[in-house]
Design an enzyme around this catalytic site. Structure first.
Site, PDB file in Angstrom:
ATOM      1  N   HIS A 252       0.620  -1.332  -0.139  1.00 20.17           N
ATOM      2  CA  HIS A 252      -0.048  -0.190   0.093  1.00 20.17           C
ATOM      3  C   HIS A 252       0.824   1.232  -0.098  1.00 20.17           C
ATOM      4  O   HIS A 252       2.157   1.278   0.236  1.00 20.17           O
ATOM      5  CB  HIS A 252      -0.858   0.080   1.242  1.00 20.17           C
ATOM      6  CG  HIS A 252      -2.138  -0.891   1.199  1.00 20.17           C
ATOM      7  ND1 HIS A 252      -2.908  -1.296   1.940  1.00 20.17           N
ATOM      8  CD2 HIS A 252      -2.251  -1.937   0.119  1.00 20.17           C
ATOM      9  CE1 HIS A 252      -3.881  -2.153   1.655  1.00 20.17           C
ATOM     10  NE2 HIS A 252      -3.411  -2.659   0.445  1.00 20.17           N
TER      11      HIS A 252
ATOM     12  N   GLU B  92       0.664   4.054   1.869  1.00 20.10           N
ATOM     13  CA  GLU B  92       1.212   4.522   3.017  1.00 20.10           C
ATOM     14  C   GLU B  92       2.451   3.888   3.427  1.00 20.10           C
ATOM     15  O   GLU B  92       3.456   4.228   4.004  1.00 20.10           O
ATOM     16  CB  GLU B  92       0.129   4.532   4.299  1.00 20.10           C
ATOM     17  CG  GLU B  92      -1.156   5.085   3.677  1.00 20.10           C
ATOM     18  CD  GLU B  92      -2.088   4.159   3.074  1.00 20.10           C
ATOM     19  OE1 GLU B  92      -3.154   4.352   3.408  1.00 20.10           O
ATOM     20  OE2 GLU B  92      -1.730   3.351   2.110  1.00 20.10           O
TER      21      GLU B  92
ATOM     22  N   CYS C 110      -1.750  -0.335   7.119  1.00 24.24           N
ATOM     23  CA  CYS C 110      -0.919   1.030   7.170  1.00 24.24           C
ATOM     24  C   CYS C 110      -0.979   1.871   8.315  1.00 24.24           C
ATOM     25  O   CYS C 110      -0.114   2.528   8.498  1.00 24.24           O
ATOM     26  CB  CYS C 110      -1.530   1.703   5.698  1.00 24.24           C
ATOM     27  SG  CYS C 110      -1.060   0.786   4.319  1.00 24.24           S
TER      28      CYS C 110
END
Length: 153
Positions: free
Chosen positions: A78, A80, A109
Site C-alpha cells: 500500500h 502509506e 498501514c
C-alpha cells in the site's frame, strides 16, 4: 485562488496515485513535515523486483477477496507503507508528520504509520476497515476526512 496547504498536498497525493500499478484501486500518499516539507511519496504497487499485477493479474480478484478484507493477500504494498518503508530505508524520520492519502488507510498501514510516528492522516475516499479507525484513535493518531476539512474551510 491559491490552494490551502491541505488542498495542495492532497492534489499531490492524487498525482502520485497515477503511478499505481494496482488493477483495483489507485492510491497515492504524501508524508509532510510540520514545517510543510514533503518527506516522501508512495503509491500502491508491486514490490521492487516483483512483477506488477498488470502482468500477472490481480491475485485478490482471482481469489474472490472483497475490498477491505485479507489485505495481506496481495502482490502490492500500500501507498502509506511504501512511504514509511522508504523513509526507514533512507534514514528519514516521520515523527510528527502528516500523511495525505487518497483513500482511508487500512489496519496494516495504520500500524506502520503509528509506529513511524505519523500523528495526523488526511484521507480522501473511504475504505471499509473499522479496526483501522479504532487503532488510530487509540494510538492518538488523528484521522481526518478531507471533505470535512473542505466543508469547514
Amino acid at each position: 485562488m491559491r490552494q490551502t496547504w491541505d488542498e495542495y498536498f492532497m492534489t499531490i497525493a492524487h498525482q502520485v496515485a497515477t503511478r499505481s500499478t494496482c488493477l483495483r484501486r489507485q492510491v497515492g500518499a504524501v508524508a509532510v513535515s510540520a514545517s510543510r516539507r514533503i518527506l516522501g511519496t508512495g503509491y500502491n504497487g508491486a514490490l521492487p523486483g516483483v512483477r506488477h499485477c498488470e502482468e500477472t493479474g490481480c491475485l485478490r480478484e482471482q481469489m474472490g477477496i472483497p475490498s477491505g478484507q485479507r489485505q495481506e493477500m496481495c502482490r502490492a504494498q500500500h501507498a502509506e507503507a511504501n512511504v514509511c518503508n522508504f523513509a526507514a530505508r533512507h534514514g528519514m524520520a516521520l515523527e510528527g508528520a502528516t500523511m495525505y492519502v487518497t483513500a482511508q488507510p487500512c489496519t496494516m498501514c495504520v500500524k506502520a504509520m503509528v509506529t513511524s510516528g505519523i500523528r495526523r492522516v488526511v484521507f480522501d475516499s473511504d475504505y471499509p476497515d473499522a479496526l483501522a479507525c479504532d487503532l488510530a484513535r487509540e494510538a492518538g493518531m488523528e484521522l481526518i476526512r478531507y471533505t470535512d476539512i473542505m466543508h469547514n474551510a
